[in-house]
Design a protein around this motif. Structure first.
Motif: not given
Length: 115
Positions: A57-61, A64-72
């Motif tokens: 799923x592109x949205x879930x991916x 996963x790609x943004x969680x670290x860079x955006x500090x989620x």
């Protein structure tokens, strides 16, 4: 000292191949309100349609790609089936999120855990 809001990501998903009834928008609005109640700062969102299994799923991916860079720190989902319908896959995902320090929260189920 000022209380800092945790950064949250909203993830919406429907099994239908297209959103002809505005279900994703309704999910987003419900999760945005829930995020406000939890006093989080919405730092991003993504959505998926269709019953693609797992990480196809592109949205879930995107999350996963943004969680670290955006500090989620918090992932907001309507319920655990929006992540995976398969219980084992869902528990593995929740365990992975816990290891990353990310809380997974649902307005329908509360805080989700791998237990």
């Amino acid at each position: 000292m000022e209380n800092r809001k945790k950064k949250a990501w909203i993830y919406t998903h429907i099994d239908a191949p297209e959103d002809s009834h505005g279900a994703l928008k309704k999910q987003y609005e419900q999760l945005n309100t829930y995020g406000e109640q939890l006093q989080t700062e919405i730092a991003g969102s993504s959505s998926d349609t269709g019953g693609r299994p797992g990480l196809g799923r592109p949205g879930l991916n995107l999350f996963l790609e943004a969680k670290d860079s955006r500090g989620i720190e918090v992932l907001l989902v309507l319920d655990s089936t929006r992540i995976f319908r398969d219980g084992k896959l869902c528990r593995e995902f929740l365990f992975q999120m816990a290891r990353c320090g990310i809380e997974v929260c649902s307005p329908l189920e509360g805080r989700l855990s791998a237990r």
